[in-house]
Design a protein around this motif. Structure first.
Motif, PDB file in Angstrom:
ATOM      1  N   ASP A 142       0.867  -1.174   0.000  1.00 25.22           N
ATOM      2  CA  ASP A 142       0.000   0.000   0.000  1.00 25.22           C
ATOM      3  C   ASP A 142       0.907   1.228   0.000  1.00 25.22           C
ATOM      4  OD1 ASP A 142      -2.386  -1.565   0.267  1.00 25.22           O
ATOM      5  OD2 ASP A 142      -1.855  -1.846   2.363  1.00 25.22           O
ATOM      6  N   HIS A 143       0.685   2.121  -0.924  1.00 24.78           N
ATOM      7  CA  HIS A 143       1.615   3.228  -1.099  1.00 24.78           C
ATOM      8  C   HIS A 143       0.902   4.560  -1.235  1.00 24.78           C
ATOM      9  CE1 HIS A 143       4.948   0.438  -1.687  1.00 24.78           C
ATOM     10  NE2 HIS A 143       4.145  -0.250  -2.484  1.00 24.78           N
ATOM     11  N   ILE A 144       1.658   5.622  -0.960  1.00 22.80           N
ATOM     12  CA  ILE A 144       1.245   6.991  -1.225  1.00 22.80           C
ATOM     13  C   ILE A 144       2.362   7.588  -2.067  1.00 22.80           C
ATOM     14  CG2 ILE A 144       0.717   9.251  -0.264  1.00 22.80           C
ATOM     15  CD1 ILE A 144      -0.022   7.810   2.361  1.00 22.80           C
ATOM     16  N   ILE A 145       2.045   7.915  -3.311  1.00 20.68           N
ATOM     17  CA  ILE A 145       3.038   8.560  -4.153  1.00 20.68           C
ATOM     18  C   ILE A 145       2.531   9.945  -4.529  1.00 20.68           C
ATOM     19  CG2 ILE A 145       4.025   6.410  -5.030  1.00 20.68           C
ATOM     20  CD1 ILE A 145       2.499   6.858  -7.630  1.00 20.68           C
ATOM     21  N   GLY A 146       3.452  10.839  -4.706  1.00 19.16           N
ATOM     22  CA  GLY A 146       3.099  12.208  -5.056  1.00 19.16           C
ATOM     23  C   GLY A 146       4.322  12.920  -5.589  1.00 19.16           C
TER      24      GLY A 146
END
Length: 135
Positions: A118-122
């Motif tokens: 599970d990731h948060i990319i930005g």
């Protein structure tokens, strides 16, 4: 909702302080996840504004060797995904803020391994704006 094979994604645009923030929620299929995510980014490239884009969700793939308990190499598809993210100025925000952390979000009983899928990319720009707001 846009669906492809077993995965799907939802893109939402919000207006905040005279800027448009694009939020992309991704649920990648169990097989071929890196290729699926890379294709989503390619399909949406004209709709994404990288400095104000954030993508979150179940990517069903580790993005770095620290995202696996076995520390095995990252496969070519995941390397290609990381390269594609870099080309559109997207980074793994959690990994950037916690470069040595080994937190996991998935346990595979048959393989007895842990992974962070599970990731948060930005964008780096968005991360830096968040840091300035926090200070």
């Amino acid at each position: 909702i846009k669906k492809d094979k077993e995965g799907h994604y939802i893109m939402t645009k919000l207006s905040m302080q005279k800027e448009v923030l694009t939020i992309l929620n991704i649920y990648a299929p169990n097989k071929g996840a890196p290729r699926f995510i890379k294709q989503v980014l390619r399909d949406l490239q004209r709709d994404l504004d990288p400095p104000t884009t954030i993508a979150v969700g179940d990517f069903n793939t580790p993005l770095s060797i620290l995202d696996r308990s076995t520390r095995q190499k990252i496969n070519k598809d995941t390397q290609d995904l990381n390269s594609a993210m870099d080309q559109v100025d997207l980074i793994d925000i959690y990994r950037t803020l916690h470069p040595k952390s080994t937190e996991y979000t998935f346990f595979s009983a048959p393989h007895r391994t842990y992974s962070k899928i599970d990731h948060i990319i930005g964008s780096k720009t968005l991360l830096n704006k968040g840091k300035r707001m926090k200070s």
